[in-house]
Design an enzyme around this catalytic site. Structure first.
Site, short mmCIF file in Angstrom:
data_model
loop_
_atom_site.label_atom_id
_atom_site.label_comp_id
_atom_site.label_asym_id
_atom_site.label_seq_id
_atom_site.Cartn_x
_atom_site.Cartn_y
_atom_site.Cartn_z
N GLU A 172 -1.69 -21.93 8.08
CA GLU A 172 -1.18 -21.01 7.12
C GLU A 172 -1.65 -19.51 7.45
O GLU A 172 -2.26 -18.89 6.61
CB GLU A 172 -1.40 -21.14 5.52
CG GLU A 172 -0.75 -22.57 5.24
CD GLU A 172 -0.45 -23.08 3.92
OE1 GLU A 172 -0.98 -22.23 3.02
OE2 GLU A 172 -0.04 -24.16 3.50
N GLU A 466 5.47 -18.81 -0.46
CA GLU A 466 4.58 -19.08 -1.65
C GLU A 466 3.57 -17.77 -1.73
O GLU A 466 3.04 -17.02 -2.59
CB GLU A 466 3.81 -20.21 -1.91
CG GLU A 466 3.00 -20.54 -0.53
CD GLU A 466 2.35 -22.03 -0.63
OE1 GLU A 466 2.55 -22.87 -1.63
OE2 GLU A 466 1.41 -22.18 0.34
#
Ligand code: NOJ
Ligand code: CA
Length: 678
Positions: A172, A466
């Site tokens: 990420e 997100e």
């Protein structure tokens, strides 16, 4: 005198050394060439050329094994070349019909110093090359502990490259762009572009019972494989016979071609699931975004998201809007203690699981269950049989797994090591037994396993949407790198489709995980039309329309999502540049869906619809940025245009900075097929 001495020296060297051997194989179109060489010392190298241009200079191969002499000098026992061509059908994917065509060079080798044997298999495709090591059954080797795989990628130029840094527990990260010579230690897919426009990407295929490969910079433009270790420092523990994953180099003349490559899937084994009617791509919504925004909570309490009432509303909305599935997060007790049996199986007091499941079944809406392991693998593995069996009875046909554990699993192993690879595969196989489709967050990287286990639908494995809820977020430039890097490995559950771009509807109602007011500048960094485009551009067979349903209710732009059928038969990349823009067209039965997306630059794109069949007209609905759309100050402005198009049409699109366009085409001649049934 000096010249004579040099000639004499050369002659002497040649006399005392072994003849070098050379083997080569070329792609079916004869453009890509792999040359394998054993030098006079027995060192094995491979080299890759495209037409007259060298792409990879001679690069070494070999292994360091525990308690064994290094395996790096060889003798050839035999070699063989064969050609292969077969069409196969994917259960689902960007396209259903795929041709697997290559020429293969197989070389059986023996260690120069011992009786240890190793085979090399090189394949040349029109869209790249691949090779793997195979350790055959033999008496000279039984148990093997790999300390280092010495595969090199000795790049011929200091290519421009796009990469994220290596981290054995997280993908990420934001992508960086630099010459190869400036990278240190990176993940794959590692994507490059040469000065004359050759596009390349290093990755791996069919990662099975082995550690993931990362790439370390050696010097100049030379990278070498660095396998993710076990906590004891070893890399792979195995026994003969075994084979490594394929090491792959995708090669293309353009970014569009690179993003259309089927190489990774072609290198994986055929589907092992015989009855696949239960495996279906679908769109889904979820009780999810509100929690990330901080409007709701996973935990029970006043702001608890997953109540029976809200679940029913989501199921109703899904049914009314041609959405096939609904995800529920935080419907379970013990959210604070991830990994306990309660966290997977015991519902909160305000969530009646049986009632919700029964209602969903009656409405024909699938439930996406959620299993957050928190990285406690032992606990998950001890409960997962019971979990899947109960879910299966409840009609939960999809499970989103989660492995939030940025410092590694609770037993000290890494997500991306051999332990992790084996755990994730165990879950895929078990899910197949219970007819459950999977969406893994914080996953093992994708290497095309979906071909072999088509219930492995999608995964996160990159910085997803997100991050826009609770951090400075993802720029439009970042998402324009994904199709040429992360998405080359396979589908991504990015969670696009946010309509409330600056969360203004929830002003003052958002709190962080400590209960403090959430920072008010967090927002989505694109226009609304780009959010629609992302639904198509960021491919996923389980595609989430991620916003809360109150933001979709009666919104004219939601009609695009409603019409979208994500069970594609074919896909085409119409134009693209890495990090800049991309346009894709995807066909589902008789319908086509087209999207264009741009980075932080506004741009005009012309789309030729010449891929449409001749003599057929379509009704096009175009959702696009309006003249006054501005991603910073007026991101939700958009316009809808309608037009009849055919194969001769050229659509001229004007995309705002961080903008996009999404288009649905319905044939006008009445041959609609089952356009709304997936
Ligand atoms: C991170 C995942 O990416 C997200 O989708 C999920 O909601 C949380 N973990 C909680 O499991
Ligand atoms: Ca995540």
């Amino acid at each position: 005198m000096r010249t004579i001495a040099i000639i004499l020296l050369c002659w002497l060297c040649q006399a005392c050394s072994q003849e070098p051997t050379r083997h080569s194989v070329h792609s079916p179109n004869n453009q890509i060439h792999i040359t394998v060489q054993l030098n006079d010392k027995g060192q094995l190298t491979y080299q890759v050329d495209k037409n007259d241009t060298q792409l990879l200079m001679p690069s070494k191969l070999g292994f360091t094994l525990q308690k064994q002499p290094t395996l790096e000098t060889f003798e050839v026992i035999s070699s063989q070349i064969k050609s292969f061509k077969k069409d196969w059908q994917a259960v689902w994917g960007e396209r259903k019909n795929i041709t697997n065509e290559y020429n293969e060079l197989f070389i059986a080798l023996k260690d120069k110093q011992s009786e240890r044997k190793i085979n090399m298999r090189f394949r040349a495709y029109d869209d790249g090359i691949a090779f793997r090591y195979e350790f055959p059954q033999q008496t000279a080797l039984s148990n093997v502990v790999i300390m280092d795989e010495k595969t090199q990628f000795n790049l011929a130029q200091d290519y421009q490259s796009w990469w994220i840094e290596a981290d054995y527990d997280s993908y990420e990260k934001l992508y960086k762009h630099s010459p190869v010579s400036q990278v240190e230690h990176v993940q794959t897919p590692f994507t490059m572009r040469s000065k004359n426009g050759v596009h390349l990407s290093i990755h791996e295929a069919a990662l099975t019972d082995y550690a993931s490969m990362t790439l370390k910079h050696e010097h100049n433009s030379q990278l070498s494989a660095e396998l993710v270790p076990w906590q004891d420092g070893t890399k792979v523990k195995t026994k003969v016979p075994f084979r490594t994953p394929w090491r792959t180099l995708q090669i293309a003349d353009s970014a569009a071609q690179l993003a259309s490559s089927d190489l990774i899937l072609n290198l994986n084994e055929a589907n092992k699931i015989s009855e696949t009617a239960w495996i279906k791509p679908m769109k889904y919504i979820g009780i999810w975004w509100g929690i990330h925004l901080g409007v709701h909570t996973w935990q029970e309490g006043e702001r608890h998201a997953a109540t029976t009432e809200r679940a029913m509303q989501y199921i109703d909305f899904a049914k009314q809007h041609n959405i096939q599935g609904v995800l529920f997060e935080g419907w379970n007790k013990g959210w604070e203690q991830w990994g306990t049996r309660e966290a997977y199986l015991v519902a909160t007091d305000d969530f009646d699981l049986e009632k919700v499941a029964d209602y969903a079944k009656r409405q024909g809406v699938a439930i996406v269950g959620h299993n957050e392991t928190g990285g406690n693998i032992a606990a998950y593995e001890s409960h997962v049989n019971e979990i899947f069996s109960i879910y299966n009875k409840l009609g939960i046909n999809t499970v989103k797994t989660g492995y939030v554990a940025e410092k590694g699993f609770s037993n000290g192993e890494h997500h991306q090591g051999q332990f992790g690879v084996n755990h994730y595969r165990k879950i895929v196989k078990l899910a197949a037994k219970y007819h459950i489709m999977l969406d893994a967050h914080e996953p093992i990287k994708d290497t095309g396993i979906r071909r072999t286990w088509p219930n492995m639908m999608t995964r996160e494995g990159a910085r997803g949407g997100e991050y826009n809820a609770w951090s400075d977020g993802n720029s439009a430039d970042y998402t324009m790198i994904l199709p040429f890097t992360r998405l080359l490995s396979g589908p991504m559950d990015y969670t696009p489709g946010i309509f409330d771009i600056d969360y203004s509807r929830f002003q003052g109602q958002r709190f962080d995980w400590q209960g403090n007011p959430q920072k008010s500048h967090y927002r989505v960094h694109t226009t609304l039309a780009r959010q629609l485009a992302n639904m198509l551009v960021l491919y996923s067979p389980l595609q989430m329309a991620a916003d809360m349903i109150e933001n979709y209710q009666d919104h004219p732009a939601f009609e695009f999502i409603k019409a979208l059928n994500v069970d594609y038969d074919d896909s085409k990349v119409l134009n693209a540049e890495i990090g800049e823009y991309i346009s894709v067209a995807r066909r589902a039965k008789q319908q086509w869906f087209i999207a264009s997306a741009t980075n932080s630059e506004a741009r005009k794109l012309s789309l030729k619809l010449d891929f449409l069949p001749a003599n057929r007209q379509y009704f096009a609905t175009i959702y696009q940025d309006a003249a006054n759309t501005d991603w910073q100050n007026n991101p939700e402005a958009y316009e809808i245009k309608e037009q009849v198009v055919d194969a001769s049409t050229v659509l001229n699109l004007q995309l705002a900075a961080a903008g996009g366009a999404a288009i649905s085409l319905i044939p006008l001649d009445g041959h609609l097929g089952n356009i709304n049934k997936q």
